[in-house]
Scaffold this motif. Structure first.
Motif, PDB file in Angstrom:
ATOM      1  N   ALA A  55      39.913 -56.962 132.573  1.00 24.45           N
ATOM      2  CA  ALA A  55      41.027 -56.097 132.181  1.00 24.45           C
ATOM      3  C   ALA A  55      40.776 -55.494 130.795  1.00 24.45           C
ATOM      4  O   ALA A  55      41.002 -54.295 130.571  1.00 24.45           O
ATOM      5  N   GLU A  56      40.291 -56.322 129.860  1.00 24.19           N
ATOM      6  CA  GLU A  56      39.987 -55.812 128.526  1.00 24.19           C
ATOM      7  C   GLU A  56      38.866 -54.774 128.583  1.00 24.19           C
ATOM      8  O   GLU A  56      38.903 -53.760 127.882  1.00 24.19           O
ATOM      9  N   ALA A  61      37.257 -49.358 128.216  1.00 16.48           N
ATOM     10  CA  ALA A  61      36.622 -48.175 128.801  1.00 16.48           C
ATOM     11  C   ALA A  61      37.593 -47.001 128.799  1.00 16.48           C
ATOM     12  O   ALA A  61      37.210 -45.866 128.479  1.00 16.48           O
ATOM     13  N   ALA A  62      38.856 -47.276 129.140  1.00 16.24           N
ATOM     14  CA  ALA A  62      39.864 -46.212 129.123  1.00 16.24           C
ATOM     15  C   ALA A  62      40.087 -45.711 127.698  1.00 16.24           C
ATOM     16  O   ALA A  62      40.186 -44.495 127.463  1.00 16.24           O
ATOM     17  N   ALA A  63      40.156 -46.643 126.738  1.00 15.86           N
ATOM     18  CA  ALA A  63      40.328 -46.256 125.337  1.00 15.86           C
ATOM     19  C   ALA A  63      39.123 -45.462 124.844  1.00 15.86           C
ATOM     20  O   ALA A  63      39.272 -44.469 124.116  1.00 15.86           O
ATOM     21  N   ARG A  64      37.920 -45.871 125.238  1.00 11.50           N
ATOM     22  CA  ARG A  64      36.700 -45.150 124.849  1.00 11.50           C
ATOM     23  C   ARG A  64      36.719 -43.747 125.441  1.00 11.50           C
ATOM     24  O   ARG A  64      36.422 -42.766 124.745  1.00 11.50           O
ATOM     25  N   LYS A  65      37.121 -43.654 126.713  1.00 10.21           N
ATOM     26  CA  LYS A  65      37.175 -42.348 127.359  1.00 10.21           C
ATOM     27  C   LYS A  65      38.216 -41.460 126.670  1.00 10.21           C
ATOM     28  O   LYS A  65      37.976 -40.270 126.421  1.00 10.21           O
ATOM     29  N   LYS A  66      39.372 -42.045 126.342  1.00  5.94           N
ATOM     30  CA  LYS A  66      40.410 -41.300 125.641  1.00  5.94           C
ATOM     31  C   LYS A  66      39.915 -40.863 124.265  1.00  5.94           C
ATOM     32  O   LYS A  66      40.128 -39.724 123.851  1.00  5.94           O
ATOM     33  N   TYR A  71      37.957 -36.834 120.599  1.00  5.04           N
ATOM     34  CA  TYR A  71      36.865 -36.359 119.731  1.00  5.04           C
ATOM     35  C   TYR A  71      36.413 -34.973 120.167  1.00  5.04           C
ATOM     36  O   TYR A  71      36.242 -34.075 119.334  1.00  5.04           O
ATOM     37  N   ALA A  72      36.218 -34.788 121.467  1.00  2.05           N
ATOM     38  CA  ALA A  72      35.796 -33.480 121.982  1.00  2.05           C
ATOM     39  C   ALA A  72      36.859 -32.422 121.675  1.00  2.05           C
ATOM     40  O   ALA A  72      36.531 -31.294 121.272  1.00  2.05           O
ATOM     41  N   ASP A  73      38.137 -32.794 121.859  1.00  4.62           N
ATOM     42  CA  ASP A  73      39.220 -31.851 121.534  1.00  4.62           C
ATOM     43  C   ASP A  73      39.227 -31.514 120.045  1.00  4.62           C
ATOM     44  O   ASP A  73      39.406 -30.354 119.662  1.00  4.62           O
ATOM     45  N   ALA A  74      39.051 -32.544 119.204  1.00  2.00           N
ATOM     46  CA  ALA A  74      39.040 -32.324 117.750  1.00  2.00           C
ATOM     47  C   ALA A  74      37.861 -31.441 117.349  1.00  2.00           C
ATOM     48  O   ALA A  74      38.003 -30.544 116.505  1.00  2.00           O
TER      49      ALA A  74
END
Length: 178
Positions: A55-56, A61-66, A71-74
């Motif tokens: 779960a962690e 992975a979800a946090a990294r993807k977010k 980062y890409a948006d910034a």
């Protein structure tokens, strides 16, 4: 009662069998009652830890993807802002350059006008000075000439006679014309 099968012989004793069966049952009971619960608890704890780690990992992975998306948006936003700032800077520099050219043109026209006015004033001053000097020179030259021509009594008398002759000739012309 013995059983004979090819070279092996089996002796079957029911009392030994029941004793072994009871011993086996006691061992199974002890294992199920006292050994299996701690092993199950350890296994359940291990499974919970594995589930928690999975779960962690999924959360990470979800946090990294977010974070990668942010980062890409910034980066995209920063690039867009950079392009906008660059465009504004070019526009501002063009406006400043045009203003400086206009200001320089006005200053050149003002300096040219001032120069023309100064040249005119200087020319007028030189003309006055030349006229004054020329007047003094002519006066001085005329004085010298008059003094030379009228320096003697005979010269004065000849000059007066010549002036009178000119007046008479002028009067005759006017009288004949009338």
């Amino acid at each position: 009662m013995g059983l004979h099968v090819d070279k092996f012989e089996f002796n079957f004793d029911l009392g030994v069998f029941i004793g072994q069966l009871i011993g086996f049952a006691v061992i199974v009971f002890v294992i199920v009652k006292y050994v299996a619960p701690p092993i199950k608890a350890v296994m359940a704890k291990q499974q919970d830890q594995v589930r928690h780690q999975i779960a962690e990992s999924e959360h990470a992975a979800a946090a990294r993807k977010k974070a990668e998306q942010e980062y890409a948006d910034a980066v995209a936003k920063a690039r867009a802002e950079g392009e906008q700032l660059r465009a504004e800077a070019k526009e501002d520099s063009a406006k400043i350059l045009a203003a400086l050219r206009e200001q320089t043109g006005a200053e050149v026209a003002r300096v040219k006008q001032h120069g023309q006015e100064q040249a005119l004033l200087h020319r007028q001053q030189l003309t006055r000075e030349l006229r004054a000097e020329l007047g003094k020179a002519v006066h001085g030259g005329a004085s010298v000439i008059v003094q030379e021509r009228l320096g003697t009594d005979a010269a004065r008398s000849a000059s007066i006679d010549s002036f009178i002759d000119e007046l008479e000739a002028l009067a005759n012309r006017q009288g004949g014309a009338a």
